[in-house]
Scaffold this active site. Structure first.
Site, mmCIF file in Angstrom:
data_model
loop_
_atom_site.group_PDB
_atom_site.id
_atom_site.type_symbol
_atom_site.label_atom_id
_atom_site.label_comp_id
_atom_site.label_asym_id
_atom_site.label_seq_id
_atom_site.Cartn_x
_atom_site.Cartn_y
_atom_site.Cartn_z
ATOM 1 N N GLY A 81 36.539 -15.782 -52.426
ATOM 2 C CA GLY A 81 36.276 -15.665 -50.995
ATOM 3 C C GLY A 81 36.753 -14.340 -50.446
ATOM 4 O O GLY A 81 37.374 -13.521 -51.133
ATOM 5 N N GLY A 83 39.044 -12.184 -49.140
ATOM 6 C CA GLY A 83 40.491 -12.164 -49.032
ATOM 7 C C GLY A 83 41.022 -11.163 -48.025
ATOM 8 O O GLY A 83 42.154 -11.276 -47.562
ATOM 9 N N LYS A 103 36.881 -4.742 -43.106
ATOM 10 C CA LYS A 103 37.518 -4.824 -44.413
ATOM 11 C C LYS A 103 38.937 -4.279 -44.299
ATOM 12 O O LYS A 103 39.143 -3.071 -44.138
ATOM 13 C CB LYS A 103 36.715 -4.043 -45.444
ATOM 14 C CG LYS A 103 37.144 -4.319 -46.876
ATOM 15 C CD LYS A 103 36.149 -3.775 -47.880
ATOM 16 C CE LYS A 103 36.579 -4.106 -49.308
ATOM 17 N NZ LYS A 103 35.639 -3.554 -50.305
ATOM 18 N N ASP A 115 48.135 -9.775 -48.372
ATOM 19 C CA ASP A 115 48.313 -9.518 -46.941
ATOM 20 C C ASP A 115 46.987 -9.300 -46.212
ATOM 21 O O ASP A 115 46.969 -9.163 -44.980
ATOM 22 C CB ASP A 115 49.236 -8.319 -46.717
ATOM 23 C CG ASP A 115 48.732 -7.044 -47.389
ATOM 24 O OD1 ASP A 115 47.544 -6.979 -47.749
ATOM 25 O OD2 ASP A 115 49.546 -6.098 -47.549
ATOM 26 N N GLY A 116 45.874 -9.266 -46.951
ATOM 27 C CA GLY A 116 44.578 -9.099 -46.315
ATOM 28 C C GLY A 116 44.324 -7.708 -45.768
ATOM 29 O O GLY A 116 43.332 -7.491 -45.067
ATOM 30 N N ARG A 166 32.366 -2.205 -42.493
ATOM 31 C CA ARG A 166 31.255 -2.216 -43.440
ATOM 32 C C ARG A 166 30.019 -2.856 -42.819
ATOM 33 O O ARG A 166 30.105 -3.879 -42.134
ATOM 34 C CB ARG A 166 31.637 -2.974 -44.704
ATOM 35 C CG ARG A 166 30.490 -3.066 -45.724
ATOM 36 C CD ARG A 166 30.962 -3.535 -47.071
ATOM 37 N NE ARG A 166 31.477 -4.893 -47.078
ATOM 38 C CZ ARG A 166 32.161 -5.427 -48.085
ATOM 39 N NH1 ARG A 166 32.412 -4.701 -49.167
ATOM 40 N NH2 ARG A 166 32.587 -6.667 -48.034
ATOM 41 N N ARG A 173 26.599 -13.069 -52.278
ATOM 42 C CA ARG A 173 26.857 -12.542 -53.615
ATOM 43 C C ARG A 173 26.416 -13.557 -54.672
ATOM 44 O O ARG A 173 26.210 -14.729 -54.371
ATOM 45 C CB ARG A 173 28.365 -12.285 -53.783
ATOM 46 C CG ARG A 173 29.007 -11.531 -52.631
ATOM 47 C CD ARG A 173 30.471 -11.935 -52.468
ATOM 48 N NE ARG A 173 31.065 -11.327 -51.275
ATOM 49 C CZ ARG A 173 31.746 -10.196 -51.276
ATOM 50 N NH1 ARG A 173 31.958 -9.554 -52.396
ATOM 51 N NH2 ARG A 173 32.241 -9.706 -50.154
ATOM 52 N N ASP A 244 31.341 -11.662 -58.310
ATOM 53 C CA ASP A 244 31.595 -11.747 -56.873
ATOM 54 C C ASP A 244 31.408 -10.396 -56.184
ATOM 55 O O ASP A 244 31.452 -10.320 -54.948
ATOM 56 C CB ASP A 244 33.007 -12.285 -56.602
ATOM 57 C CG ASP A 244 34.082 -11.487 -57.314
ATOM 58 O OD1 ASP A 244 34.123 -11.554 -58.551
ATOM 59 O OD2 ASP A 244 34.869 -10.802 -56.642
#
Length: 484
Positions: A81, A83, A103, A115-116, A166, A173, A244
């Site tokens: 997923g 992240g 992103k 931490d994303g 983005r 995907r 992915d």
């Protein structure tokens, strides 16, 4: 920016709603006018900066992270997923809709203890490569902007967080289909729902029935093959071809430790995390097929295996033909009329012999092709000759090349056409690194200059001649890490 929410509205259960965590002291680091036009924007504004940095709500945004799985370096991971990517929705532009994603916007339910965040260096690299590939006429996602900050982010050491904004025609995907086939709640109805949505959104000429499904998968095979053909022709190594990271639309996607070739090396590895070379440059065509086979496995509940195999069997031809077309153009060879398999094979051998010579003589891939723009193909001895240590081997190849080329009626025009297919400027890793170091020091000028040059990679741009040179010793064949 006008947003719609087709994925969010029509596919509940395929994502988690999550909101970005704002960056501290956000500021623009990069902006693409070309990408902005795709979604009806004209210039960066303070209001947009607050919204895209996660510090204010964007009107009409839903904010969600998609769930999917994937094969990573050959091993299956059942739940991945987004992240560190949060999607706002689909922005309407003059020629269609584009997903807008932040992103590096902070943790999501799929961050797996991360931490994303994205660090500035990876955000800048993704921005540059997205725009560089586009201007090289290679199918790719786009990058609207990079937003820097004072937010501390820890990797090997403390860095600053950033967001790449983005744009993608779709974020669906291969891994989406794998997830809803292999997960414990995987059911044919979920796969069918996802496939119907994909067809309705991106293949409206196809029907949502078995005939349409078969035609759709064949198109995915062809689009993936064509994307990789472009990579091989221009000398681009993606570095992390996990399922992915494979766009269902055949767009270059999810950039990490990518590289454009400097000195030509068939087995070049650009990813520090890939010591065995699974995703080496020369392995990309085979990995493309392997990934499509994994997608086919996920589709077996709704498409008969025989039909999937029939489509997969067309992959090689779907890759070789555009690759041949691109490479013939790079060499200036005339297109054959209804070529036979033997003639195609002869051309592939001629191309292969030349790349072998490049590798043995340690020549720069981009510079060597660019030299064809100054070549007089009628001359007995080529102006390329002195670049090769093994002159006898080159002379032998050149005679075969001249024989295949035949008479060139207008040499000046022929040379101009070579320069329109063989770029002078590519995003060399050392140039990206120099721009990143300058940004860290508060100087955006090298980044802006590099972006400007990469917008016109086929032009001479004599004032930027230094950006076309071979890398210094420290910058030759840089291998990057996945850290972001």
């Amino acid at each position: 920016m006008k947003l719609k929410q087709d994925f969010f509205t029509e596919l509940p259960g395929f994502y988690s709603q999550v909101y970005p965590q704002g960056l501290s002291n956000p500021h623009w680091l990069a902006w693409s006018d070309d990408a902005a036009q795709l979604i009806g924007l004209t210039k960066p504004t303070d209001e947009l900066l607050l919204g895209l940095s996660g510090n204010a709500a964007v009107e009409g945004a839903s904010y969600y992270a998609q769930v999917y799985s994937g094969h990573q370096f050959g091993g299956y991971t059942p739940r991945l997923g987004d992240g560190r990517s949060i999607i706002l929705g689909e922005a309407l532009g003059p020629n269609g809709a584009w997903d807008v994603a932040l992103k590096g916007g902070g943790p999501t339910p799929y961050s797996r203890h991360g931490d994303g965040r994205a660090v500035m260096r990876s955000a800048v690299r993704e921005f540059l490569v997205s725009e560089a590939l586009h201007h090289l006429h290679i199918p790719t996602t786009r990058a609207l902007a990079v937003i820097g900050s004072d937010t501390p982010v820890w990797r090997e050491s403390e860095e600053t967080g950033a967001i790449t904004v983005r744009l993608a025609r779709s974020h669906i995907r291969f891994g989406h289909f794998e997830y809803f086939c292999h997960s414990e709640r995987g059911q044919a109805d979920k796969l069918t729902q996802l496939l119907n949505f994909t067809i309705c959104q991106h293949y409206p000429h196809l029907s949502c029935d078995l005939a349409g499904y078969k035609a759709w998968f064949l198109q995915v095979v062809k689009d993936t093959a064509q994307m990789i053909a472009h990579w091989q022709a221009v000398g681009f190594a993606h570095g992390v071809m996990n399922t992915d990271n494979m766009s269902i639309l055949g767009d270059s996607f999810d950039f990490g430790p990518f590289a454009f070739l400097d000195t030509f090396q068939e087995d070049f590895i650009c990813n520090h995390s890939d010591p065995e070379g699974r995703y080496a440059f020369g392995q990309q065509p085979g990995i493309g097929l392997w990934n499509l086979q994994r997608l086919a496995q996920a589709l077996t509940p709704i498409i008969p295996s025989d039909d999937l195999i029939a489509a997969l069997n067309q992959y090689q031809g779907a890759l070789v033909q555009p690759y041949l077309k691109l490479m013939r153009a790079k060499l200036g060879l005339p297109e054959r009329v209804s070529p036979t398999p033997d003639q195609d094979q002869q051309d592939l051998e001629l191309i292969g012999q030349f790349t072998v010579l490049m590798e043995k003589n340690q020549l720069d891939y981009t510079q060597t092709w660019r030299r064809f723009g100054k070549l007089d193909p009628s001359a007995k001895h080529s102006s390329l000759r002195d670049d090769f240590i093994d002159i006898a081997a080159f002379d032998s190849w050149y005679q075969a090349y001249q024989s295949r080329l035949g008479q060139v009626a207008d040499i000046e025009r022929w040379q101009t056409e070579r320069n329109q297919i063989n770029p002078k400027y590519i995003l060399r890793n050392y140039l990206a690194q120099e721009a990143i170091v300058a940004v860290e020091e508060g100087n955006l000028a090298p980044l802006e200059r590099l972006q400007l040059v990469l917008r016109n990679p086929f032009d001479e741009q004599v004032e930027h001649e230094d950006l076309a040179k071979r890398p210094p010793d420290w910058g030759q064949g840089l291998i990057m890490s996945c850290s972001s």
